[in-house]
Design an enzyme around this catalytic site. Sequence first.
Site: not given
Ligand code: ADP
Length: 743
Positions: A106, A154, A281, A287, A564, A646, A652-653
């Site tokens: 991320g 996300d 509800r 997760h 298909m 095989r 058609h599913m």
């Molecule tokens: P994501 O990559 O899903 O956004 P995180 O923000 O938790 O998840 O980042 C994952 C890992 O990347 C962190 O645990 C850290 O090791 C490294 N990381 C994140 N931000 C920094 C930063 N500013 N400097 C160095 N390493 C970072």
Amino acid sequence: MAIQRLAVLTSGGDASGMNAAVRAVVRTALDRGVEVFAIYEGYQGLVDGGDRIRPMSWDSVGGILNRGGTVIGTARCEAFRTHEGRRAAARNLLEHEIDSLVIIGGDGSLTGANIFRQEWPQLLAELVELGQVTPEVVARRTNLTIVGLVGSIDNDMHGTDMTIGADTALHRITEAVDAISSTAASHQRTFVVKVMGRNCGYLALMAALATGAEWVLIPENPPAMDNWEEKMCADLKAGRKAGRRDSIVIVAEGARDRNGNIIGSSYLQKVLEENLHEEVRVTVLGHVQRGGSPSAFDRNLGTLMGHAAVETVLAATPESEPQLICLRGNRITRAPLMKCVEQTRAVADAITRHEYERAMDLRGGSFKEAFRTLRTMLRSLPHELPAGQKQLRLAVLNAGAPAPGMNTAVRAAVRIGLDRGHIMLGVSNGFKGLIEDQITEMNWMSVNGWASMGGSVLGTNREVPHGRDFYAIARTIEQRAINGLLVIGGYSGYQAPYRLFRELPNYPAFNIPIICLPATISNNLPGSELSIGADTALNTIVDAVDKIKESAVALRRCYIVEVMGRRCGYLALMSGLATGAERVYMHEEGIRLNDLQIDVKELVTGFKHGKRLGLLMRNEEAHPVYTTNVLCALFDAESDGLFDVRQTILGHMQQGGGPSPFDRIQATRLAARCIDYLIEHAQPELCDSAYIGLEAGGIQIHPLEDMPKMLDEVNQRPKQEWWMDLRSIAKVLAQPMPQTQVS
Ligand code: ADP
């Protein structure tokens, strides 16, 4: 400098499809003669070194395409946030002589990667100074190439339309909301469903668009009014009064009000219970959204991005800045990594500063458009027609074979048309219904619950009008005073309007705008790279093939799976890519006896060398003589008892089942545009007819008279098929071993 050693790691939150990316990185690198390592447990493995950095072989990434999460592990690593931690990481890379990193994670992980790369020269100097590495080692590795892939459920990264894992998360959410809707409807109950997304409302927004949710709360666009609670309760009450049996509120975990106060699910529950006087509800999906086998889309996205990452590494120069691999308008592209990360951060900052309009602007045009469409779809009743506006009578029909998502498109068209103040007519049984005047007026609630329904509720068939039918259709159009027609369907749903267009000189009644919306699992229509239904069919095929593969664990067996698509190989190729099939037969390429001899030889060699499973995909019309039966008999005869063969004909599913989230979302977006088109063109001097579609640049509308230019009429498929370019990638990744190792 030639690249010699590359490493791949997954970091941060796990996301489905990361394995496909790892597999593609490893195999593409090996195919290009590059040594490749996996760093286990993300940055923690990089800091720790030792056996957490392991060389990868062709087979070490076999059998992982269908697995959720990441097989090389991921972690959050505090040490990598420190300079010392990154110095240890640099030492470990030098030790293994690795000079390129592909990082799948991320925005946090990618920020870390960028810092690492910026510090690289300094880290090397420090390591020499500390005596931990020699200057000679450093001299060989002065450069570090970094390429990022976004693995994040996300879908929050600027620069890419989709991140790896978001589509699978949407699958999990829509499955859950569909299930909750049915129980909620049984008891006339209200549910609050909380989905992930701290700064990004993508999952909540798209889940609401894809299901029958009634209210949605996202971080980027808090309710405009201070008393939003009253408005929400009033809307839900109005929905019940209008006949809804279930009420669902979707809330993103980072949703807030205009003042920045987080709106929690318990608060929503309390407000709703007090106002509606019924039990409410709460379901927190948590997760579940991350888990499970990746969708076909995420497998192919991970695969294509992983492949592009290696190509980008190979093309990098010492001056190249870190790149991010992106998906833009259905094509893999790249963009400067840090710019994308900064823009992503800017959205979060805008939200923190309560600058919501800016946050929505930064998210981009299609996000805003989706939000606008959603607001209409969620209403319990349409707006009143503004005074003085002409009320149009717009008809909707399905044509061709049923495709998942047809009902979703009709629902969107009817509600949007009604909300714009017009009369919406539903035509039963395709053009036959138009010929026989099988037409009913639709209201807001007549399409309630249609978003998730498979098949075609209106009814559909392949009838294409001819001869006296034109007269009957002209009469229906006149008698019903139809001002515009939306045709949601496959090939015959395009042929029929084209015929009406050609007959215009003979039948003045045909002087109304007609627009075709592509809905067929075959994905064989002009002017659209993806038609509604194809994604669902792809997922159906991929699920089936996963099961078929599992059934053969203890045997030496080769499966030929027939899918298909008529004469369009899209389903065969894309399902082959998503399941790791080693061969895809399709009509576009045909089948030659010589090819079959090579294929048999490869299979025999493979099975002799320990291969346990063969998987071949065959498009149903790949060849008139070399049918699935013939291939099966041929391979079986040539196998010499080494393996058995095989066949599975999925049948058609593939046309059935509830539509996938992608098909629902695109059906809704396209239907919204179609209704706008009809309204705009429903005047005698503007009565142009057209077909709409998803193309590289976004949604496009082509005039109907362009159809012959774009269509291969003999084979009933577009002249240009964009996905044909992906054949080489599928071939490389599914070969039994890289060409560089074949002597
Ligand atoms: P994501 O990559 O899903 O956004 P995180 O923000 O938790 O998840 O980042 C994952 C890992 O990347 C962190 O645990 C850290 O090791 C490294 N990381 C994140 N931000 C920094 C930063 N500013 N400097 C160095 N390493 C970072």
